[in-house]
Design an enzyme around this catalytic site. Structure first.
Site, PDB file in Angstrom:
ATOM      1  N   TYR A 146       0.843  -1.210   0.000  1.00 33.47           N
ATOM      2  CA  TYR A 146       0.000   0.000   0.000  1.00 33.47           C
ATOM      3  C   TYR A 146       0.880   1.263   0.000  1.00 33.47           C
ATOM      4  O   TYR A 146       0.685   2.173  -0.819  1.00 33.47           O
ATOM      5  CB  TYR A 146      -0.918  -0.029   1.231  1.00 33.47           C
ATOM      6  CG  TYR A 146      -1.633   1.270   1.499  1.00 33.47           C
ATOM      7  CD1 TYR A 146      -2.640   1.724   0.662  1.00 33.47           C
ATOM      8  CD2 TYR A 146      -1.294   2.053   2.608  1.00 33.47           C
ATOM      9  CE1 TYR A 146      -3.288   2.934   0.918  1.00 33.47           C
ATOM     10  CE2 TYR A 146      -1.936   3.242   2.875  1.00 33.47           C
ATOM     11  CZ  TYR A 146      -2.930   3.681   2.029  1.00 33.47           C
ATOM     12  OH  TYR A 146      -3.565   4.867   2.288  1.00 33.47           O
TER      13      TYR A 146
ATOM     14  N   GLY B 144       6.659  -5.914  13.985  1.00 31.04           N
ATOM     15  CA  GLY B 144       6.972  -4.859  13.008  1.00 31.04           C
ATOM     16  C   GLY B 144       6.257  -3.554  13.263  1.00 31.04           C
ATOM     17  O   GLY B 144       6.436  -2.600  12.500  1.00 31.04           O
TER      18      GLY B 144
HETATM   19  P1  NAD Z   1     -12.523   4.717   1.986  1.00 36.28           P
HETATM   20  O1  NAD Z   1     -12.283   3.269   1.670  1.00 36.28           O
HETATM   21  O2  NAD Z   1     -13.606   5.079   2.933  1.00 36.28           O
HETATM   22  O3  NAD Z   1     -12.713   5.553   0.652  1.00 36.28           O
HETATM   23  C1  NAD Z   1     -12.189   5.151  -0.578  1.00 36.28           C
HETATM   24  C2  NAD Z   1     -13.280   5.325  -1.617  1.00 36.28           C
HETATM   25  O4  NAD Z   1     -12.729   4.992  -2.900  1.00 36.28           O
HETATM   26  C3  NAD Z   1     -14.485   4.414  -1.408  1.00 36.28           C
HETATM   27  O5  NAD Z   1     -15.676   5.148  -1.511  1.00 36.28           O
HETATM   28  C4  NAD Z   1     -14.368   3.379  -2.528  1.00 36.28           C
HETATM   29  O6  NAD Z   1     -15.617   2.878  -2.933  1.00 36.28           O
HETATM   30  C5  NAD Z   1     -13.661   4.181  -3.604  1.00 36.28           C
HETATM   31  N1  NAD Z   1     -12.914   3.332  -4.522  1.00 36.28           N
HETATM   32  C6  NAD Z   1     -12.022   2.355  -4.206  1.00 36.28           C
HETATM   33  N2  NAD Z   1     -11.553   1.786  -5.331  1.00 36.28           N
HETATM   34  C7  NAD Z   1     -12.151   2.417  -6.370  1.00 36.28           C
HETATM   35  C8  NAD Z   1     -12.077   2.269  -7.780  1.00 36.28           C
HETATM   36  N3  NAD Z   1     -11.274   1.342  -8.333  1.00 36.28           N
HETATM   37  N4  NAD Z   1     -12.824   3.074  -8.556  1.00 36.28           N
HETATM   38  C9  NAD Z   1     -13.637   4.016  -7.994  1.00 36.28           C
HETATM   39  N5  NAD Z   1     -13.749   4.197  -6.662  1.00 36.28           N
HETATM   40  C10 NAD Z   1     -13.017   3.398  -5.869  1.00 36.28           C
HETATM   41  O7  NAD Z   1     -11.098   5.260   2.525  1.00 36.28           O
HETATM   42  P2  NAD Z   1     -10.721   6.633   3.243  1.00 36.28           P
HETATM   43  O8  NAD Z   1     -10.222   6.299   4.593  1.00 36.28           O
HETATM   44  O9  NAD Z   1     -11.811   7.625   3.077  1.00 36.28           O
HETATM   45  O10 NAD Z   1      -9.463   7.064   2.380  1.00 36.28           O
HETATM   46  C11 NAD Z   1      -9.534   8.058   1.359  1.00 36.28           C
HETATM   47  C12 NAD Z   1      -8.136   8.294   0.835  1.00 36.28           C
HETATM   48  O11 NAD Z   1      -7.293   8.771   1.886  1.00 36.28           O
HETATM   49  C13 NAD Z   1      -7.450   7.068   0.273  1.00 36.28           C
HETATM   50  O12 NAD Z   1      -6.726   7.436  -0.878  1.00 36.28           O
HETATM   51  C14 NAD Z   1      -6.517   6.640   1.380  1.00 36.28           C
HETATM   52  O13 NAD Z   1      -5.414   5.930   0.871  1.00 36.28           O
HETATM   53  C15 NAD Z   1      -6.127   7.983   1.955  1.00 36.28           C
HETATM   54  N6  NAD Z   1      -5.681   7.923   3.350  1.00 36.28           N
HETATM   55  C16 NAD Z   1      -6.541   7.553   4.329  1.00 36.28           C
HETATM   56  C17 NAD Z   1      -6.091   7.519   5.655  1.00 36.28           C
HETATM   57  C18 NAD Z   1      -6.990   7.127   6.805  1.00 36.28           C
HETATM   58  O14 NAD Z   1      -6.522   7.116   7.942  1.00 36.28           O
HETATM   59  N7  NAD Z   1      -8.268   6.831   6.585  1.00 36.28           N
HETATM   60  C19 NAD Z   1      -4.768   7.859   5.950  1.00 36.28           C
HETATM   61  C20 NAD Z   1      -3.924   8.215   4.905  1.00 36.28           C
HETATM   62  C21 NAD Z   1      -4.399   8.270   3.610  1.00 36.28           C
END
Ligand code: NAD
Length: 306
Positions: free
Chosen positions: A140, A266
């Site tokens: 990831y 880890g």
């Molecule tokens: P989440 O899983 O709630 O949101 C991700 C969204 O992307 C979902 O609605 C999902 O349906 C959509 N999605 C996934 N694959 C897809 C695809 N192939 N096509 C179209 N839509 C797709 O996750 P989140 O926690 O809201 O994270 C949002 C972003 O923030 C992500 O990029 C994540 O890597 C990043 N992030 C989150 C955190 C955290 O603590 N939650 C920390 C660092 C970074």
């Protein structure tokens, strides 16, 4: 102004869509609902239910011609990336690439990317600045780091402006107990089910827990600022797992029984982000400390009787 929010049906993307609507934007959500929910998409935003890797998603962007694309859609589960690295790379690298192509073709002004502190891997320092070497320890982290590099090269070759925001451990209402850094959501889920939460190790390990509204505010600031910048978005403060439980006990007004399990192999002992560059460049700062963020999350997640 017209904006596209990929992943706008997810936890963070839905909060961002709400804030953009409140700021007067026309908001188009692109989401395949793989981990998000239709009900998360705020009224007033248009949902285009499609995969970010698809030609259809590019067509959507060509038709709406957004000024800014907020790219949050991702495979955001560290363990899943280890179990299925091909799927992780497909969504996070190819998906980002497809959205960059779409942005270029549609003449978008800016690409704002949801990256993560996971790109740093196991940094020896407790406070991690953007200058730290990015050596991811999971697929990831690697797929997000690779996406960042694609964004930079797109910018160099095609003049597309960008801001890469590396989030700490985000928490808040609507977070599901899966995905990245979701310990607050996991604990709240256990409390809802009247199951004692599990603490790994002594619970004194710390992370930079940042409230979702602060993440949204940084994204909004990146609309006009942070050109070609990569910025940490965290509080700069360390919060331990035991601190989180103490704050949840305060909200609940009663002690919380807990189970203990061995420390995870880890696991990094202490880590927090240095957000000073984001403060300066975005003229942004986190407004919520852990007590305020946990209180708001608790109030919106659990009925007052729990
Ligand atoms: P989440 O899983 O709630 O949101 C991700 C969204 O992307 C979902 O609605 C999902 O349906 C959509 N999605 C996934 N694959 C897809 C695809 N192939 N096509 C179209 N839509 C797709 O996750 P989140 O926690 O809201 O994270 C949002 C972003 O923030 C992500 O990029 C994540 O890597 C990043 N992030 C989150 C955190 C955290 O603590 N939650 C920390 C660092 C970074």
């Amino acid at each position: 102004m017209i904006v596209a929010v990929t992943g706008g049906a997810g936890f963070i993307g839905s909060h961002l869509s709400e804030a953009l609507l409140a700021a007067g934007a026309d908001v188009h959500v692109i989401d395949n609902l793989s981990s998000g929910y239709r009900a998360n998409v705020p009224a007033g935003a248009v949902l285009h239910e499609t995969d970010i890797r698809s030609p259809e998603a590019r067509t959507v962007i060509a038709c709406i011609r957004p000024e800014v694309i907020y790219h949050l859609a991702a495979q955001a589960d560290v363990q899943r990336s280890i179990d299925n690295p091909v799927e992780d790379a497909s969504v996070n690298v190819e998906g980002t690439l497809n959205m960059l192509e779409a942005s270029r073709q549609a003449g978008a002004r800016k690409f704002v990317f949801a990256s993560t502190s996971a790109v740093y891997g196991n940094v020896a320092k407790e406070v991690v600045s953007e200058r730290a070497k990015a050596e991811p320890m999971s697929f990831y982290g690697l797929s997000k780091r690779t996406a960042e590099q694609y964004i930079r090269i797109y910018s160099q070759l095609h003049g597309l402006d960008y801001t890469i925001l590396r989030y700490g451990n985000v928490y808040g209402p609507r977070q599901t107990p899966k995905g990245e850094g979701g310990v607050v959501a996991v604990f709240l889920d256990r409390l809802r089910q009247a199951i004692p939460p599990t603490v790994h190790g002594d619970g004194e390990q710390t992370r930079d827990f940042v409230y979702v509204k602060d993440i949204v505010a940084a994204n909004i600031a990146a609309f006009a600022r942070g050109a070609r910048e990569t910025l940490n978005v965290g509080t700069g403060r360390a919060t331990s797992v035991n601190d989180l439980l103490r704050l949840l006990e305060l909200c609940r007004g009663a002690p919380i029984a807990r189970r203990h399990a061995p420390a995870r192999a880890g696991d990094i002992r202490h880590s927090r982000l240095d957000p000073r560059r984001a403060r300066r460049v975005l003229r942004w700062d986190s407004a919520y400390d852990a007590a305020a963020g946990i209180a708001e999350t608790y109030a919106s997640t659990l009925p007052s009787s729990l």
